[in-house]
Design a protein around this motif. Structure first.
Motif, PDB file in Angstrom:
ATOM      1  N   ASN A   1      -1.581  -4.449   6.656  1.00  0.00           N
ATOM      2  CA  ASN A   1      -1.081  -2.554   5.896  1.00  0.00           C
ATOM      3  C   ASN A   1      -2.008  -2.294   6.173  1.00  0.00           C
ATOM      4  OD1 ASN A   1      -3.554  -3.700   3.960  1.00  0.00           O
ATOM      5  ND2 ASN A   1      -2.936  -4.721   2.357  1.00  0.00           N
ATOM      6  N   ASP A   2      -1.952  -1.158   4.681  1.00  0.00           N
ATOM      7  CA  ASP A   2      -2.287   0.766   4.865  1.00  0.00           C
ATOM      8  C   ASP A   2      -3.411   0.618   4.835  1.00  0.00           C
ATOM      9  OD1 ASP A   2       0.089   1.586   5.623  1.00  0.00           O
ATOM     10  OD2 ASP A   2       0.749   1.896   3.701  1.00  0.00           O
ATOM     11  N   SER A   3      -4.107  -0.419   3.766  1.00  0.00           N
ATOM     12  CA  SER A   3      -5.758  -0.539   3.697  1.00  0.00           C
ATOM     13  C   SER A   3      -6.515  -1.256   4.462  1.00  0.00           C
ATOM     14  CB  SER A   3      -5.684  -1.384   1.928  1.00  0.00           C
ATOM     15  OG  SER A   3      -5.397  -2.325   1.926  1.00  0.00           O
ATOM     16  N   LYS A   4      -5.609  -1.633   5.932  1.00  0.00           N
ATOM     17  CA  LYS A   4      -6.559  -2.560   6.388  1.00  0.00           C
ATOM     18  C   LYS A   4      -7.143  -4.021   6.377  1.00  0.00           C
ATOM     19  CE  LYS A   4      -6.575   0.925   9.814  1.00  0.00           C
ATOM     20  NZ  LYS A   4      -5.853   1.809   8.670  1.00  0.00           N
ATOM     21  N   GLN A   5      -6.352  -4.314   5.507  1.00  0.00           N
ATOM     22  CA  GLN A   5      -6.091  -6.534   5.009  1.00  0.00           C
ATOM     23  C   GLN A   5      -5.745  -6.434   5.846  1.00  0.00           C
ATOM     24  OE1 GLN A   5      -6.374  -6.820   1.073  1.00  0.00           O
ATOM     25  NE2 GLN A   5      -4.474  -8.464   1.396  1.00  0.00           N
ATOM     26  N   ARG A   6      -5.643  -7.297   6.592  1.00  0.00           N
ATOM     27  CA  ARG A   6      -5.046  -8.481   7.963  1.00  0.00           C
ATOM     28  C   ARG A   6      -4.861  -9.733   7.011  1.00  0.00           C
ATOM     29  NH1 ARG A   6      -3.782  -7.432  12.732  1.00  0.00           N
ATOM     30  NH2 ARG A   6      -5.030  -6.227  13.279  1.00  0.00           N
ATOM     31  N   THR A   7      -3.520 -10.217   6.860  1.00  0.00           N
ATOM     32  CA  THR A   7      -3.663 -11.410   6.659  1.00  0.00           C
ATOM     33  C   THR A   7      -2.249 -11.996   6.643  1.00  0.00           C
ATOM     34  OG1 THR A   7      -2.486 -10.699   4.301  1.00  0.00           O
ATOM     35  CG2 THR A   7      -1.848 -12.559   4.915  1.00  0.00           C
ATOM     36  N   VAL A   8      -3.282 -13.608   7.700  1.00  0.00           N
ATOM     37  CA  VAL A   8      -2.729 -14.083   8.828  1.00  0.00           C
ATOM     38  C   VAL A   8      -2.412 -15.174   7.957  1.00  0.00           C
ATOM     39  CG1 VAL A   8      -2.655 -15.949  10.913  1.00  0.00           C
ATOM     40  CG2 VAL A   8      -4.430 -12.906  11.124  1.00  0.00           C
ATOM     41  N   THR A   9      -1.057 -15.796   8.486  1.00  0.00           N
ATOM     42  CA  THR A   9      -0.365 -16.666   8.064  1.00  0.00           C
ATOM     43  C   THR A   9      -0.102 -17.794   8.992  1.00  0.00           C
ATOM     44  OG1 THR A   9       0.603 -15.351   6.616  1.00  0.00           O
ATOM     45  CG2 THR A   9       1.540 -17.611   6.110  1.00  0.00           C
TER      46      THR A   9
END
Length: 293
Positions: A238-246
């Motif tokens: 996302n824009d805040s550089k939070q990465r989510t791997v599902t």
């Protein structure tokens, strides 16, 4: 005067009528039997799912795996706080035989990591649909919601397409234009330069001048082989550089969801897609093996 024998005659008539009602001609044999698949026949019930229970979610992930996914746990100096972090927090559920989950969180000097593991045991209440088929339907909805990109064309497909666009007259036209050798050489040099440009790499890998955090084609969201019966992986930044791997996979009538995200301490840092995907996939493999034991 002698009475006429009416009663025996009436009795005989009634007996004949009853025999006609309860009897039946040979042609009527089998007409009272229900037709195969008819509403009065008993259809074979669909098979129940392989799994009747679910694992204890907060105990399903080993400490060594948690150390890998949540580096901040090992950095905790308070032993009680570290033990609590390892324990995780069970998600709210009203039927532990059908759906359970656990969450973990750990903060480090560079990032905050979260991990969610969710197990759903699917039971079909339709006798014509098996538990496994119903689980596949639920898994399919999750995959559609992930909106995975279409698989990229292989280099061989691209070359075949390029070759097919050439006309048979191409070699003759090259020969006819060979009067200017310098010009041909110049065209060759310019073609080599374009091929060497990383930004035009058909593999889709990010160029050196690409934006930070761009994902190579090999790490794009995709379906996975060799994990349960069916599986897919999603990766979002996302824009805040939070990465989510599902990672979601189905094994028989159980659907397992792993959600792993990392928020860096500063927006100038970007979590590694390769590292996070590797950790999430290893965890998924461990969980899948635990079901096969």
């Amino acid at each position: 005067m002698q009475r006429k024998a009416y009663v025996p005659g009436v009795a005989a008539l009634l007996a004949a009528l009853l025999a006609g009602c309860t009897g039946g001609s040979p042609d009527s044999d089998g007409q009272d039997d229900p037709k195969p698949g008819g509403p009065t026949s008993t259809a074979a019930a669909a098979q129940p799912g392989k799994y009747r229970t679910l694992p204890e979610p907060c105990g399903a992930v080993s400490q060594s795996t948690l150390d890998s996914l949540l580096p901040g746990i090992e950095q905790l100096t308070d032993e009680e706080a570290r033990e609590k972090a390892y324990e995780g927090t069970a998600t709210v559920t009203y039927d532990t035989d059908r759906k359970v989950g656990c969450r973990w969180k750990a903060e480090s000097a560079t990032a905050t990591d979260h991990l969610l593991v969710d197990f759903e045991r699917v039971v079909s209440y339709d006798n014509t649909v098996s538990d496994e088929d119903r689980a596949e339907e639920i898994y399919g909805k999750k995959e559609v919601a992930a909106d995975l990109p279409a698989p990229a064309a292989s280099p061989s497909d691209s070359s075949d397409s390029s070759d097919s666009s050439k006309t048979p007259d191409a070699p003759e036209s090259s020969k006819s234009g060979s009067g200017s050798d310098d010009g041909a050489a110049g065209d060759s040099d310019s073609g080599s330069s374009a091929d060497a440009d990383p930004s035009t790499d058909p593999s889709g890998a990010p160029s050196a001048s690409g934006t930070s955090g761009s994902t190579p084609s090999a790490l794009l969201p995709r379906t996975l082989d060799g994990l349960g019966d069916t599986a897919f992986l999603d990766d979002a930044l996302n824009d805040s550089k939070q990465r989510t791997v599902t990672v979601v996979f189905r094994t028989s009538n159980v659907v397992v969801t792993i959600q792993y995200d990392e928020q860096p301490a500063t927006t100038t840092d970007v979590p590694s897609s390769a590292d996070m995907q590797d950790r999430a996939r290893k965890l998924a493999g461990q969980l899948a093996e635990s079901f096969s034991d």
